[in-house]
Design a protein around this motif. Structure first.
Motif, PDB file in Angstrom:
ATOM      1  N   UNK A 151       0.841  -1.203   0.000  1.00 13.46           N
ATOM      2  CA  UNK A 151       0.000   0.000   0.000  1.00 13.46           C
ATOM      3  C   UNK A 151       0.871   1.246   0.000  1.00 13.46           C
ATOM      4  N   UNK A 152       0.273   2.377  -0.385  1.00 19.09           N
ATOM      5  CA  UNK A 152       0.981   3.665  -0.316  1.00 19.09           C
ATOM      6  C   UNK A 152       1.014   4.113   1.131  1.00 19.09           C
ATOM      7  N   UNK A 153       2.109   3.810   1.803  1.00 20.79           N
ATOM      8  CA  UNK A 153       2.190   4.063   3.240  1.00 20.79           C
ATOM      9  C   UNK A 153       2.416   5.518   3.576  1.00 20.79           C
ATOM     10  N   UNK A 154       2.602   6.365   2.553  1.00 25.10           N
ATOM     11  CA  UNK A 154       2.654   7.809   2.822  1.00 25.10           C
ATOM     12  C   UNK A 154       1.329   8.282   3.412  1.00 25.10           C
ATOM     13  N   UNK A 343       4.272  23.154  10.776  1.00 26.17           N
ATOM     14  CA  UNK A 343       4.643  23.710   9.467  1.00 26.17           C
ATOM     15  C   UNK A 343       6.155  23.847   9.338  1.00 26.17           C
ATOM     16  N   UNK A 344       6.794  24.313  10.404  1.00 29.58           N
ATOM     17  CA  UNK A 344       8.251  24.457  10.369  1.00 29.58           C
ATOM     18  C   UNK A 344       8.931  23.092  10.254  1.00 29.58           C
ATOM     19  N   UNK A 345       8.383  22.095  10.953  1.00 26.32           N
ATOM     20  CA  UNK A 345       8.932  20.739  10.850  1.00 26.32           C
ATOM     21  C   UNK A 345       8.790  20.235   9.420  1.00 26.32           C
ATOM     22  N   UNK A 346       7.619  20.448   8.815  1.00 26.08           N
ATOM     23  CA  UNK A 346       7.399  20.005   7.441  1.00 26.08           C
ATOM     24  C   UNK A 346       8.335  20.717   6.471  1.00 26.08           C
ATOM     25  N   UNK A 347       8.532  22.020   6.662  1.00 29.45           N
ATOM     26  CA  UNK A 347       9.381  22.780   5.751  1.00 29.45           C
ATOM     27  C   UNK A 347      10.828  22.314   5.804  1.00 29.45           C
ATOM     28  N   UNK A 348      11.347  22.114   7.004  1.00 31.03           N
ATOM     29  CA  UNK A 348      12.754  21.705   7.093  1.00 31.03           C
ATOM     30  C   UNK A 348      12.933  20.263   6.643  1.00 31.03           C
ATOM     31  N   UNK A 349      11.900  19.447   6.832  1.00 31.31           N
ATOM     32  CA  UNK A 349      11.984  18.050   6.373  1.00 31.31           C
ATOM     33  C   UNK A 349      12.106  17.985   4.853  1.00 31.31           C
ATOM     34  N   UNK A 350      11.483  18.925   4.150  1.00 26.15           N
ATOM     35  CA  UNK A 350      11.624  19.000   2.699  1.00 26.15           C
ATOM     36  C   UNK A 350      12.950  19.658   2.322  1.00 26.15           C
ATOM     37  N   UNK A 351      13.297  20.731   3.006  1.00 25.11           N
ATOM     38  CA  UNK A 351      14.439  21.546   2.621  1.00 25.11           C
ATOM     39  C   UNK A 351      15.782  20.867   2.875  1.00 25.11           C
ATOM     40  N   UNK A 352      15.959  20.271   4.035  1.00 22.12           N
ATOM     41  CA  UNK A 352      17.295  19.789   4.417  1.00 22.12           C
ATOM     42  C   UNK A 352      17.837  18.711   3.480  1.00 22.12           C
ATOM     43  N   UNK A 353      17.096  17.634   3.187  1.00 25.83           N
ATOM     44  CA  UNK A 353      17.651  16.634   2.272  1.00 25.83           C
ATOM     45  C   UNK A 353      17.877  17.178   0.859  1.00 25.83           C
ATOM     46  N   UNK A 354      16.959  17.999   0.371  1.00 27.27           N
ATOM     47  CA  UNK A 354      17.110  18.563  -0.970  1.00 27.27           C
ATOM     48  C   UNK A 354      18.368  19.407  -1.054  1.00 27.27           C
ATOM     49  N   UNK A 384      22.474   7.501   1.206  1.00 34.29           N
ATOM     50  CA  UNK A 384      21.807   7.512   2.505  1.00 34.29           C
ATOM     51  C   UNK A 384      20.830   8.672   2.618  1.00 34.29           C
ATOM     52  N   UNK A 385      21.256   9.862   2.220  1.00 40.40           N
ATOM     53  CA  UNK A 385      20.414  11.042   2.392  1.00 40.40           C
ATOM     54  C   UNK A 385      19.283  11.070   1.378  1.00 40.40           C
ATOM     55  N   UNK A 386      19.473  10.434   0.234  1.00 45.07           N
ATOM     56  CA  UNK A 386      18.384  10.393  -0.749  1.00 45.07           C
ATOM     57  C   UNK A 386      17.144   9.724  -0.159  1.00 45.07           C
ATOM     58  N   UNK A 387      17.335   8.764   0.733  1.00 43.00           N
ATOM     59  CA  UNK A 387      16.177   8.088   1.331  1.00 43.00           C
ATOM     60  C   UNK A 387      15.351   9.035   2.194  1.00 43.00           C
ATOM     61  N   UNK A 388      15.966  10.108   2.692  1.00 40.63           N
ATOM     62  CA  UNK A 388      15.249  11.012   3.591  1.00 40.63           C
ATOM     63  C   UNK A 388      14.182  11.832   2.879  1.00 40.63           C
ATOM     64  N   UNK A 389      14.189  11.808   1.552  1.00 45.74           N
ATOM     65  CA  UNK A 389      13.136  12.521   0.836  1.00 45.74           C
ATOM     66  C   UNK A 389      11.811  11.773   0.895  1.00 45.74           C
ATOM     67  N   UNK A 390      11.834  10.533   1.394  1.00 47.67           N
ATOM     68  CA  UNK A 390      10.560   9.849   1.634  1.00 47.67           C
ATOM     69  C   UNK A 390      10.471   9.199   3.007  1.00 47.67           C
ATOM     70  N   UNK A 391      11.586   9.076   3.727  1.00 47.29           N
ATOM     71  CA  UNK A 391      11.527   8.551   5.095  1.00 47.29           C
ATOM     72  C   UNK A 391      10.805   9.548   5.992  1.00 47.29           C
ATOM     73  N   UNK A 392      10.047   9.042   6.957  1.00 48.10           N
ATOM     74  CA  UNK A 392       9.246   9.904   7.842  1.00 48.10           C
ATOM     75  C   UNK A 392       8.296  10.803   7.058  1.00 48.10           C
ATOM     76  N   UNK A 396       6.201  15.076  -0.929  1.00 51.16           N
ATOM     77  CA  UNK A 396       4.890  15.479  -1.425  1.00 51.16           C
ATOM     78  C   UNK A 396       3.876  15.650  -0.291  1.00 51.16           C
ATOM     79  N   UNK A 397       3.940  14.778   0.714  1.00 54.83           N
ATOM     80  CA  UNK A 397       3.004  14.866   1.837  1.00 54.83           C
ATOM     81  C   UNK A 397       3.273  16.127   2.650  1.00 54.83           C
ATOM     82  N   UNK A 398       4.547  16.399   2.904  1.00 50.52           N
ATOM     83  CA  UNK A 398       4.887  17.596   3.675  1.00 50.52           C
ATOM     84  C   UNK A 398       4.540  18.864   2.893  1.00 50.52           C
ATOM     85  N   UNK A 399       4.804  18.865   1.579  1.00 54.37           N
ATOM     86  CA  UNK A 399       4.467  20.035   0.762  1.00 54.37           C
ATOM     87  C   UNK A 399       2.953  20.246   0.728  1.00 54.37           C
ATOM     88  N   UNK A 400       2.212  19.154   0.706  1.00 52.59           N
ATOM     89  CA  UNK A 400       0.750  19.256   0.728  1.00 52.59           C
ATOM     90  C   UNK A 400       0.272  19.951   2.000  1.00 52.59           C
TER      91      UNK A 400
END
Length: 421
Positions: A151-154, A343-354, A384-392, A396-400
């Motif tokens: 299933x789409x676990x996101x 919101x700040x948690x979501x923003x940094x979760x997207x920003x830091x790995x990118x 390793x860090x590439x996985x963080x764009x979908x781990x936790x 797309x979920x955070x940007x939403x």
């Protein structure tokens, strides 16, 4: 706004940095030799040798949350960490991110950090005595089983693993993957998320339960690679659960409260990941600069070619912006709680790995063929860090979530838009 670190914040950051440089980094060759020898799924001796030193230095279980203000915390529990705030720990996590295997030396490795906090905040005294004590002592390791391949676990409401009450037990059936930590031979505990009420509400049918990894019916079907890396001895596995019986007393907080626990667990974990990622970005930038100033091409140092000046400048700007956002999120979590900082948690979760992936990619480009080989840490770091764009939670979920909050600010369609007559 005061951007000056307090004496306590600076002291813990510097103590972690100094311990890494004086005790851990000099043992890097030993670590690599032990890691590469024989069976990859093993305990690495040099890490175990360093743990008592970190504990004696007062740098052990740094992340464990302060007792004050936590509704589910048992203040009488004797195994306390250093009680750092999210902001204080974020500074230390950045230092650990510069040398990834250092986290375990401080007993600050994922997913143990998140699992310990779950037990600390939501566990009963019996659950703490049985599982939190040995985790905080560093005697065992743990895993977190949430994501599923079918299933789409996101969207965690899709999770199909069942946790059904049967007398004095719960019976677990399902298939999980990206179950981090199951490759470690010391992994004795897993926190499993699944449906305890198939007919329950959208966010009230999921629960979390404690499960022994050696329980009958638990099968590690395979270990998963990340761009060809196995991430041993920690690793990520696909785990099959067939009629696994666990005592009813292993339920965390109560049936239907899995999402509540998940939100309490994932917020701090995302910050930890982000600060370690910033530390990794600093390493990549340093490596890039050293390479560029030490190599000559077309009659001048590579660093003197303007394209590299642009890339290095952009890297420094992006690191500084990302660090400030991460520290802001951690500070908001401490002052107002995880929900207020969502919101700040979501923003940094997207920003830091990118951000980090771009800098690591530029560093690989600076090293040429060496950058994609085993001769530098860059290829493994990128994987390793590439996985963080979908781990936790994927980007797309955070940007939403971020976008929906923005839309909510301007929901009144009758309001005249700026600049319109």
């Amino acid at each position: 706004m005061d951007f000056e670190l307090s004496d306590r914040q600076r002291a813990f950051r510097d103590r972690v940095r100094d311990f890494i440089e004086s005790e851990i980094r000099p043992r890097t060759d030993d670590y690599r030799a032990q890691h590469d020898e024989g069976d990859p799924w093993k305990v690495i001796p040099v890490v175990e040798e360093l743990k008592p030193k970190a504990r004696e230095a007062g740098l052990w279980n740094l992340f464990m949350p302060p007792r004050a203000g936590r509704a589910h915390v048992d203040d009488s529990f004797e195994f306390q960490g250093e009680q750092l705030t999210n902001l204080e720990y974020a500074l230390c996590a950045e230092e650990m991110g510069r040398l990834p295997w250092s986290s375990e030396v401080f007993n600050c490795s994922a997913p143990d950090t998140g699992n310990m906090e779950v037990l600390h905040r939501y566990g009963t005294r019996e659950q703490k005595d049985r599982w939190l004590a040995p985790l905080m002592e560093g005697k065992i390791r743990s895993a977190f089983l949430m994501t599923e391949p079918a299933v789409a676990s996101s969207d965690a409401t899709n999770i199909e693993c069942s946790i059904i009450r049967d007398g004095d037990d719960y019976v677990i059936n399902g298939r999980k993957w990206w179950s981090s930590g199951v490759g470690d031979p010391r992994c004795e505990l897993a926190i499993v998320m699944g449906k305890s009420d198939p007919d329950g509400s959208r966010h009230g049918s999921q629960s979390m339960i404690l499960m022994r990894m050696d329980a009958p019916g638990v099968t590690i079907e395979r270990m998963l690679s990340v761009f060809g890396y196995d991430h041993a001895p920690h690793g990520h596995g696909e785990v099959v659960l067939e009629n696994v019986r666990v005592p009813a007393t292993n339920m965390l907080l109560g049936e239907g409260r899995g999402f509540e626990i998940a939100q309490g667990r994932l917020g701090p974990g995302r910050i930890h990941h982000c600060m370690r990622t910033i530390g990794a970005a600093e390493v990549a930038l340093e490596m890039m600069c050293r390479r560029l100033t030490g190599r000559v091409a077309f009659g001048k140092r590579i660093s003197d070619h303007s394209v590299w000046e642009q890339r290095v400048a952009r890297a420094r700007i992006d690191i500084e912006m990302s660090r400030l956002l991460c520290l802001k999120a951690a500070d908001m979590m401490d002052r107002a709680g995880n929900k207020a900082a969502k919101s700040e948690i979501a923003m940094i979760k997207v920003q830091a790995p990118t951000m980090a992936l771009q800098i690591i990619d530029d560093a690989i480009q600076a090293y040429g063929g060496a950058g994609v080989s085993q001769d530098t840490v860059l290829a493994h770091m990128w994987a390793s860090i590439r996985t963080l764009r979908f781990a936790d939670g994927p980007d797309e979920v955070h940007c939403r979530a971020i976008a929906r909050e923005e839309f909510g600010k301007y929901a009144d369609l009758k309001q005249k838009l700026p600049g319109m007559r």
